[in-house]
Design an enzyme around this catalytic site. Structure first.
Site, mmCIF file in Angstrom:
data_model
loop_
_atom_site.group_PDB
_atom_site.id
_atom_site.type_symbol
_atom_site.label_atom_id
_atom_site.label_comp_id
_atom_site.label_asym_id
_atom_site.label_seq_id
_atom_site.Cartn_x
_atom_site.Cartn_y
_atom_site.Cartn_z
ATOM 1 N N SER A 233 0.835 -1.217 0.000
ATOM 2 C CA SER A 233 0.000 0.000 0.000
ATOM 3 C C SER A 233 0.864 1.260 0.000
ATOM 4 O O SER A 233 0.656 2.159 -0.833
ATOM 5 C CB SER A 233 -0.980 -0.002 1.172
ATOM 6 O OG SER A 233 -0.362 -0.381 2.371
ATOM 7 N N HIS A 263 -2.189 -8.968 1.575
ATOM 8 C CA HIS A 263 -1.896 -7.731 2.322
ATOM 9 C C HIS A 263 -3.074 -7.466 3.257
ATOM 10 O O HIS A 263 -3.428 -8.322 4.061
ATOM 11 C CB HIS A 263 -1.632 -6.621 1.295
ATOM 12 C CG HIS A 263 -1.014 -5.366 1.829
ATOM 13 N ND1 HIS A 263 -0.417 -5.274 3.052
ATOM 14 C CD2 HIS A 263 -0.912 -4.104 1.285
ATOM 15 C CE1 HIS A 263 0.039 -4.037 3.245
ATOM 16 N NE2 HIS A 263 -0.262 -3.304 2.186
ATOM 17 N N HIS A 309 5.222 -13.100 7.478
ATOM 18 C CA HIS A 309 5.420 -11.686 7.113
ATOM 19 C C HIS A 309 6.650 -11.555 6.230
ATOM 20 O O HIS A 309 7.595 -12.334 6.351
ATOM 21 C CB HIS A 309 5.597 -10.809 8.364
ATOM 22 C CG HIS A 309 5.330 -9.373 8.087
ATOM 23 N ND1 HIS A 309 6.320 -8.504 7.688
ATOM 24 C CD2 HIS A 309 4.177 -8.661 8.110
ATOM 25 C CE1 HIS A 309 5.778 -7.313 7.493
ATOM 26 N NE2 HIS A 309 4.487 -7.373 7.737
ATOM 27 N N ARG A 318 1.924 -5.491 16.912
ATOM 28 C CA ARG A 318 0.526 -5.072 16.749
ATOM 29 C C ARG A 318 -0.398 -6.211 17.176
ATOM 30 O O ARG A 318 -1.420 -6.000 17.826
ATOM 31 C CB ARG A 318 0.270 -4.664 15.282
ATOM 32 C CG ARG A 318 1.147 -3.509 14.834
ATOM 33 C CD ARG A 318 1.049 -3.249 13.347
ATOM 34 N NE ARG A 318 1.537 -4.364 12.555
ATOM 35 C CZ ARG A 318 1.505 -4.412 11.223
ATOM 36 N NH1 ARG A 318 1.014 -3.390 10.542
ATOM 37 N NH2 ARG A 318 1.980 -5.465 10.575
ATOM 38 N N ASP A 373 -2.896 -9.004 11.276
ATOM 39 C CA ASP A 373 -4.246 -9.404 10.886
ATOM 40 C C ASP A 373 -4.786 -10.593 11.679
ATOM 41 O O ASP A 373 -5.981 -10.875 11.638
ATOM 42 C CB ASP A 373 -4.279 -9.730 9.385
ATOM 43 C CG ASP A 373 -3.985 -8.493 8.564
ATOM 44 O OD1 ASP A 373 -4.420 -7.405 8.981
ATOM 45 O OD2 ASP A 373 -3.309 -8.607 7.530
HETATM 46 N N1 CMX Z 1 0.675 -20.035 5.386
HETATM 47 C C1 CMX Z 1 1.124 -20.847 4.406
HETATM 48 N N2 CMX Z 1 2.226 -20.625 3.667
HETATM 49 C C2 CMX Z 1 2.933 -19.516 3.965
HETATM 50 C C3 CMX Z 1 2.558 -18.646 5.007
HETATM 51 C C4 CMX Z 1 1.372 -18.919 5.723
HETATM 52 N N3 CMX Z 1 0.895 -18.127 6.662
HETATM 53 N N4 CMX Z 1 3.460 -17.643 5.057
HETATM 54 C C5 CMX Z 1 4.377 -17.893 4.098
HETATM 55 N N5 CMX Z 1 4.041 -19.014 3.430
HETATM 56 C C6 CMX Z 1 4.699 -19.557 2.245
HETATM 57 C C7 CMX Z 1 4.622 -18.559 1.132
HETATM 58 O O1 CMX Z 1 3.357 -18.647 0.448
HETATM 59 C C8 CMX Z 1 5.787 -18.949 0.261
HETATM 60 O O2 CMX Z 1 5.392 -20.052 -0.531
HETATM 61 P P1 CMX Z 1 5.911 -20.209 -2.073
HETATM 62 O O3 CMX Z 1 7.406 -20.057 -2.024
HETATM 63 O O4 CMX Z 1 5.432 -21.565 -2.427
HETATM 64 O O5 CMX Z 1 5.246 -19.098 -2.823
HETATM 65 C C9 CMX Z 1 6.810 -19.445 1.279
HETATM 66 O O6 CMX Z 1 6.074 -19.717 2.499
HETATM 67 C C10 CMX Z 1 7.872 -18.449 1.584
HETATM 68 O O7 CMX Z 1 7.266 -17.240 1.940
HETATM 69 P P2 CMX Z 1 7.960 -16.252 2.978
HETATM 70 O O8 CMX Z 1 9.294 -15.896 2.465
HETATM 71 O O9 CMX Z 1 7.878 -16.819 4.360
HETATM 72 O O10 CMX Z 1 6.947 -15.029 2.980
HETATM 73 P P3 CMX Z 1 6.704 -13.946 1.849
HETATM 74 O O11 CMX Z 1 7.527 -12.759 2.192
HETATM 75 O O12 CMX Z 1 6.840 -14.496 0.483
HETATM 76 O O13 CMX Z 1 5.154 -13.646 2.069
HETATM 77 C C11 CMX Z 1 3.197 -13.130 3.280
HETATM 78 C C12 CMX Z 1 4.708 -12.925 3.182
HETATM 79 C C13 CMX Z 1 2.638 -12.192 4.373
HETATM 80 C C14 CMX Z 1 2.539 -12.752 1.949
HETATM 81 C C15 CMX Z 1 2.923 -14.617 3.632
HETATM 82 O O14 CMX Z 1 3.487 -14.903 4.894
HETATM 83 C C16 CMX Z 1 1.450 -14.961 3.653
HETATM 84 O O15 CMX Z 1 0.866 -15.224 2.606
HETATM 85 N N6 CMX Z 1 0.790 -14.950 4.868
HETATM 86 C C17 CMX Z 1 -0.619 -15.187 4.970
HETATM 87 C C18 CMX Z 1 -1.400 -13.954 4.526
HETATM 88 C C19 CMX Z 1 -1.266 -12.812 5.507
HETATM 89 O O16 CMX Z 1 -1.400 -12.988 6.713
HETATM 90 N N7 CMX Z 1 -1.040 -11.584 4.974
HETATM 91 C C20 CMX Z 1 -1.016 -10.369 5.804
HETATM 92 C C21 CMX Z 1 0.373 -9.783 5.962
HETATM 93 C C22 CMX Z 1 0.322 -8.496 6.705
HETATM 94 C C23 CMX Z 1 -0.062 -7.381 5.788
HETATM 95 O O17 CMX Z 1 0.706 -7.066 4.876
HETATM 96 O O18 CMX Z 1 -1.139 -6.817 5.945
#
Ligand code: CMX
Length: 432
Positions: A233, A263, A309, A318, A373
């Site tokens: 964002s 996000h 994250h 938070r 979240d």
């Molecule tokens: N559940 C399942 N798999 C997850 C996970 C979770 N909570 N968090 C990370 N992973 C996976 C990723 O999808 C990624 O998989 P691929 O390599 O197959 O694509 C792998 O683990 C590595 O990811 P990472 O390096 O740990 O995390 P990223 O920086 O790529 O992604 C985030 C960060 C937040 C998008 C991811 O942790 C996620 O999807 N979390 C769940 C959604 C969420 O809570 N989003 C809110 C974040 C806060 C915000 O920005 O508002």
């Protein structure tokens, strides 16, 4: 103490001088290398932009202008905005002046309601919020001054005016979106003698006999306000704003990014997941049941929302702050109890699942801990805000403060238009 506008005007020459000096002295120093993996991987960890409002330390979480978030959790959101923009906490006089400035700018024009009430009934609340922001773009003081001709050193003045107008009107619009979208009745007007966060709580129209919901809203609005500059964002708002698109365009762009499930939309997904678990197990599930359900979610290819994250490697402060609020105000609420139990179980599940992933040749899950979240939805649900598709709108009202303070600062500094260099896969093969 000076008003926000007066204080920022005093600070503009100071920050210009500081940044000018930094550029002169250190302009050619290298601060980052980029690997091929980072170029394909969302530029994770690449240091390539400046944000002075806040930093996110992997092991500490959000630090706003030098203050760790939990040390300033009692700041009201408008005080947080003052802090974000100036680096200083306002005193009572400056806070009241800002509250009055926001109240003066809180009137939602009728054409906004006309547009919102004519949108399809199944429109997502985030789409409604963003539509309202965009239709108000005609009010942009920045665009009007720019069209008439304005020197670059003045850009921040109408941008701050747009920021205050947007912040003044956003709680009313956001609350109106809730009332229209969910058939709760006519929008409720802003009350001049009430603070910004309590106004938003009141305009939603939910019963709040104890005033605890207003307390939650103040906390919520401060907690979500900023998370440095690189998140989707803030980064999007910055990029769009760097083209001198006005604050209405830039904030709307940023919020469209916030509407993504990875996000800000994760907060709606998160409560959905919690309610699904409770539904499946007929109430607060046991730790064993949660363990199995979390694995089931992961093995079906879904993420556990609210966990993980891009930057953090510890429990998000938070989340910790919301969890503390839950323990204090609603310890026996079954949804909160489930969230609290998920917190006990899911990090370990994610660690185990991450090991499985690594054995299968996939990336590890870098952070098994809860993010912002994971905890907020249960608290909102408790106070009767049960329409979780709305939750990202709350996040948006708050995040607008961070995006707008970053935008005003960038206008004051005359930050250049964003234009990183992209390369092709062919180039990578030949040159990396
Ligand atoms: N559940 C399942 N798999 C997850 C996970 C979770 N909570 N968090 C990370 N992973 C996976 C990723 O999808 C990624 O998989 P691929 O390599 O197959 O694509 C792998 O683990 C590595 O990811 P990472 O390096 O740990 O995390 P990223 O920086 O790529 O992604 C985030 C960060 C937040 C998008 C991811 O942790 C996620 O999807 N979390 C769940 C959604 C969420 O809570 N989003 C809110 C974040 C806060 C915000 O920005 O508002």
């Amino acid at each position: 103490m000076a008003t926000l506008q007066e204080r920022f005007a005093e600070l503009v020459p100071v920050i210009r001088k500081e940044v000018g000096g930094v550029l002169k002295e250190l302009g050619d120093k290298k601060i980052s290398d980029v690997t091929v993996k980072q170029a394909y991987g969302g530029m994770r960890g690449v240091k390539g932009m400046i944000c002075d409002t806040s930093v996110v330390e992997p092991d500490k979480g959000l630090i706003i202008r030098g203050y760790p978030l939990l040390d300033i959790k009692d700041l009201w959101p408008e005080e947080t905005f003052y802090l974000l923009l100036t680096g200083e906490k306002p005193d009572k006089e400056a806070t009241e002046a800002l509250q009055l400035d926001l109240a003066k700018r809180s009137h939602v024009p009728d054409y906004v309601w006309d547009v919102l009430t004519s949108m399809p009934a199944d429109s997502h609340p985030m789409c409604m919020l963003n539509t309202a922001i965009l239709v108000m773009e005609r009010e942009s003081v920045f665009r009007s001054w720019y069209d008439k001709g304005m020197t670059k050193d003045k850009y921040w003045i109408p941008t701050l005016e747009d920021a205050l107008r947007l912040l003044g009107v956003l709680p009313g619009i956001a609350a109106g979106v809730y009332r229209i979208r969910y058939g709760k009745g006519d929008p409720i007007p802003y009350m001049t003698n009430l603070d910004w966060g309590a106004n938003y709580a009141r305009m939603l129209g939910l019963p709040d006999p104890t005033g605890d919901f207003a307390k939650l809203m103040r906390l919520y609005l401060t907690f979500h306000s900023d998370h440095e500059g690189g998140n989707v964002s803030a980064n999007t708002c910055h990029t769009v704003g760097s083209a001198l698109s006005d604050a209405f365009y830039a904030v709307s762009a940023g919020l469209n990014g916030l509407a993504g499930p990875l996000h800000g939309l994760a907060n709606q997904e998160c409560l959905n997941w919690i309610l699904e678990v409770m539904d499946k197990f007929g109430g607060v599930p046991s730790e064993e049941a949660l363990h199995d359900f979390a694995f089931e979610t992961l093995r079906s290819g879904k993420v556990v929302p609210g966990y993980g994250h891009a930057v953090l490697r510890v429990t998000d402060p938070r989340f910790a702050g919301f969890n503390e609020f839950g323990h204090k105000y609603l310890p026996d609420d079954p949804v909160f109890m489930t969230v609290d139990r998920v917190f006990k179980v899911v990090p370990q599940v994610l660690k185990e699942f991450s090991e499985e992933r690594v054995k299968a040749g996939k990336n590890p899950i870098a952070n098994p801990w809860p993010n912002v979240d994971a905890g907020s939805g249960a608290l909102l649900y408790h106070y009767g805000l049960t329409e979780f598709a709305y939750y990202t709108v709350l996040f948006s009202v708050s995040r607008a403060m961070g995006m707008l303070s970053q935008l005003v600062i960038n206008r004051a500094l005359g930050t250049a238009i964003t234009r990183p260099k992209s390369v092709s896969t062919k180039w990578i093969k030949e040159n990396a």
